[in-house]
Design a protein around this motif. Structure first.
Motif, short mmCIF file in Angstrom:
data_model
loop_
_atom_site.label_atom_id
_atom_site.label_comp_id
_atom_site.label_asym_id
_atom_site.label_seq_id
_atom_site.Cartn_x
_atom_site.Cartn_y
_atom_site.Cartn_z
N ASP A 9 83.05 -41.81 19.22
CA ASP A 9 81.95 -42.72 18.90
C ASP A 9 81.03 -42.92 20.10
O ASP A 9 79.80 -42.96 19.96
N THR A 10 81.61 -43.03 21.28
CA THR A 10 80.82 -43.27 22.49
C THR A 10 79.79 -42.18 22.72
O THR A 10 78.68 -42.42 23.21
N PHE A 11 80.15 -40.95 22.34
CA PHE A 11 79.26 -39.83 22.63
C PHE A 11 78.71 -39.16 21.38
O PHE A 11 78.50 -37.95 21.35
N GLY A 12 78.46 -39.96 20.34
CA GLY A 12 77.61 -39.48 19.26
C GLY A 12 78.25 -39.05 17.96
O GLY A 12 77.55 -38.57 17.07
N LEU A 25 81.01 -49.45 26.30
CA LEU A 25 81.74 -48.23 26.66
C LEU A 25 80.81 -47.23 27.34
O LEU A 25 81.19 -46.62 28.34
N ARG A 26 79.63 -47.07 26.79
CA ARG A 26 78.68 -46.13 27.40
C ARG A 26 78.29 -46.59 28.80
O ARG A 26 78.12 -45.78 29.71
N ALA A 27 78.13 -47.89 28.97
CA ALA A 27 77.76 -48.40 30.29
C ALA A 27 78.89 -48.23 31.29
O ALA A 27 78.65 -48.06 32.49
N ALA A 28 80.13 -48.27 30.80
CA ALA A 28 81.28 -48.16 31.70
C ALA A 28 81.56 -46.74 32.15
O ALA A 28 82.23 -46.53 33.16
N CYS A 29 81.06 -45.75 31.39
CA CYS A 29 81.31 -44.35 31.73
C CYS A 29 80.19 -43.85 32.64
O CYS A 29 79.03 -43.89 32.26
N PRO A 30 80.52 -43.36 33.84
CA PRO A 30 79.49 -42.81 34.74
C PRO A 30 78.68 -41.72 34.05
O PRO A 30 79.18 -41.02 33.18
N ASP A 31 77.44 -41.59 34.47
CA ASP A 31 76.54 -40.62 33.85
C ASP A 31 77.11 -39.21 33.87
O ASP A 31 76.95 -38.44 32.93
N ARG A 32 77.76 -38.84 34.95
CA ARG A 32 78.24 -37.45 35.05
C ARG A 32 79.30 -37.14 34.00
O ARG A 32 79.48 -35.98 33.64
N LEU A 33 79.97 -38.20 33.50
CA LEU A 33 81.01 -37.95 32.50
C LEU A 33 80.41 -37.59 31.15
O LEU A 33 81.11 -37.09 30.28
N SER A 34 79.12 -37.85 30.96
CA SER A 34 78.51 -37.49 29.69
C SER A 34 78.52 -35.97 29.49
O SER A 34 78.40 -35.49 28.35
N ASP A 35 78.68 -35.21 30.56
CA ASP A 35 78.79 -33.75 30.42
C ASP A 35 80.01 -33.36 29.59
O ASP A 35 80.05 -32.29 28.99
N PRO A 92 78.83 -20.93 23.82
CA PRO A 92 78.12 -21.13 25.10
C PRO A 92 78.20 -22.56 25.62
O PRO A 92 78.10 -22.78 26.82
N VAL A 93 78.37 -23.56 24.70
CA VAL A 93 78.39 -24.94 25.13
C VAL A 93 79.56 -25.22 26.08
O VAL A 93 79.54 -26.18 26.85
N TRP A 94 80.58 -24.36 26.06
CA TRP A 94 81.73 -24.52 26.94
C TRP A 94 81.56 -23.78 28.27
O TRP A 94 82.46 -23.77 29.10
N ARG A 95 80.41 -23.13 28.50
CA ARG A 95 80.24 -22.29 29.68
C ARG A 95 80.44 -23.07 30.97
O ARG A 95 81.13 -22.61 31.89
N LYS A 96 79.84 -24.28 31.07
CA LYS A 96 79.98 -25.06 32.30
C LYS A 96 81.44 -25.45 32.53
O LYS A 96 81.88 -25.55 33.69
N ALA A 107 87.19 -35.24 34.92
CA ALA A 107 86.21 -36.12 34.29
C ALA A 107 86.69 -36.61 32.92
O ALA A 107 86.54 -37.80 32.59
N TYR A 108 87.29 -35.73 32.14
CA TYR A 108 87.81 -36.12 30.83
C TYR A 108 88.90 -37.17 30.97
O TYR A 108 88.92 -38.18 30.25
#
Length: 303
Positions: A9-12, A25-35, A92-96, A107-108
């Protein structure tokens, strides 16, 4: 599994989590974790590789242990897991992730710990609701009422003609005959659904905890424990409908008797019909209901 639902839910991937909780929850997760969200939710649903799956227990010890295990997972193991998941054709979405699997794993795990920290206090307060749900499922399993329970697990799950239909859009996996099913009530949102099927045919299905709305509003206990096993298993309204089905009765008459709308009666009757407990038949301008033999047997067993 509640943590996994909240991550979705936090990520869409909507799970019906209250907006204020989602924002925190979104505010508590650092921006880099959105990757982390991109690969996990790219299909429109949360699809978690086996190595990232978490079970957890009531005091949270397993959540902490499992996030530590995930953070320390060998990068090669994650890459191999993705290869098996996508039959060697990783999107490709898993490339990074493949380029830097260790960073993704750390991060996860950090994101899961953050979500659990927000959930832990509510999870502890959910114990009476969870205990009542164990009793409800137990009664249904030994009285042949599981069809009615499965028909009302979650708005995102349907049950008809003996088939349980789970949300689509996940990567396809080889069909296996289901040999065992574990139902897990989730402390998450009203549309929560987390699921996986193991290669041995063991299905794990997470669904919204019955009474979740009351719990989120701050109640410490389920609403008045019913002494009626039929109402505990099916819900008060469906129990009344099933008991009224001893003789053929029209849907309109039933709506008047229950002081609810025709649409509400139709919805609940449809769920009971799909569970094989009720039949509906059109007679002229009316649709009438009556109990099936299975419905008769359930009412007798729980009365």
């Amino acid at each position: 599994m509640s943590v996994l639902s909240l991550l979705a839910d936090t990520f869409g991937v909507p799970q019906g989590v209250p907006a204020n909780w989602r924002r925190s929850l979104r505010a508590a997760c650092p921006d880099r974790l959105s990757d982390v969200a991109g690969p996990l939710t790219s299909t429109g649903t949360l699809h978690v590789p086996r190595l990232l799956w978490m079970g957890g227990d009531q005091d949270g010890r397993s959540v902490r242990e499992e996030t530590q295990r995930i953070a320390e997972t060998a990068p090669e193991a994650l890459i191999a897991d993705l290869g098996m998941l996508y039959d060697g054709k990783v999107p490709p979405v898993w490339r990074k992730v493949i380029d830097n699997p260790s960073r993704f794993l750390i991060a996860y795990a950090a994101m899961a710990r953050t979500v659990w920290a927000s959930l832990a206090e509510l999870w502890q307060r959910s114990k009476p609701f969870l205990e009542r749900e164990v009793g409800r499922i137990g009664v249904a399993s030994v009285t042949g009422a599981m069809g009615a329970v499965l028909a009302d697990l979650s708005p995102r799950i349907s049950f008809a003609d003996g088939n349980l239909v789970l949300p689509a859009n996940a990567p396809r996996t080889p069909a296996v005959p289901l040999r065992r099913m574990t139902l897990t009530p989730l402390v998450s949102g009203s549309r929560a659904c987390v699921h996986r099927v193991d290669p041995d045919g063991h299905a794990h299905i997470g669904y919204p905890l019955t009474g979740l709305g009351r719990l989120l509003r701050g109640s410490e206990a389920p609403e008045g424990s019913s002494a009626d096993p039929l109402a505990l298993t099916l819900g008060e309204l469906r129990a009344v409908i099933l008991r009224k089905g001893t003789q053929s009765v029209s849907m309109g008459t039933l709506a008047d008797m229950l002081h609810c709308t025709a649409g509400t009666v139709t919805y609940h009757c449809r769920q009971l019909e799909q569970a094989g407990l009720l039949s509906r038949e059109r007679q002229g301008r009316e649709v009438r209901i009556s109990r099936t033999l299975r419905g008769d047997a359930l009412v007798d067993a729980l009365s």
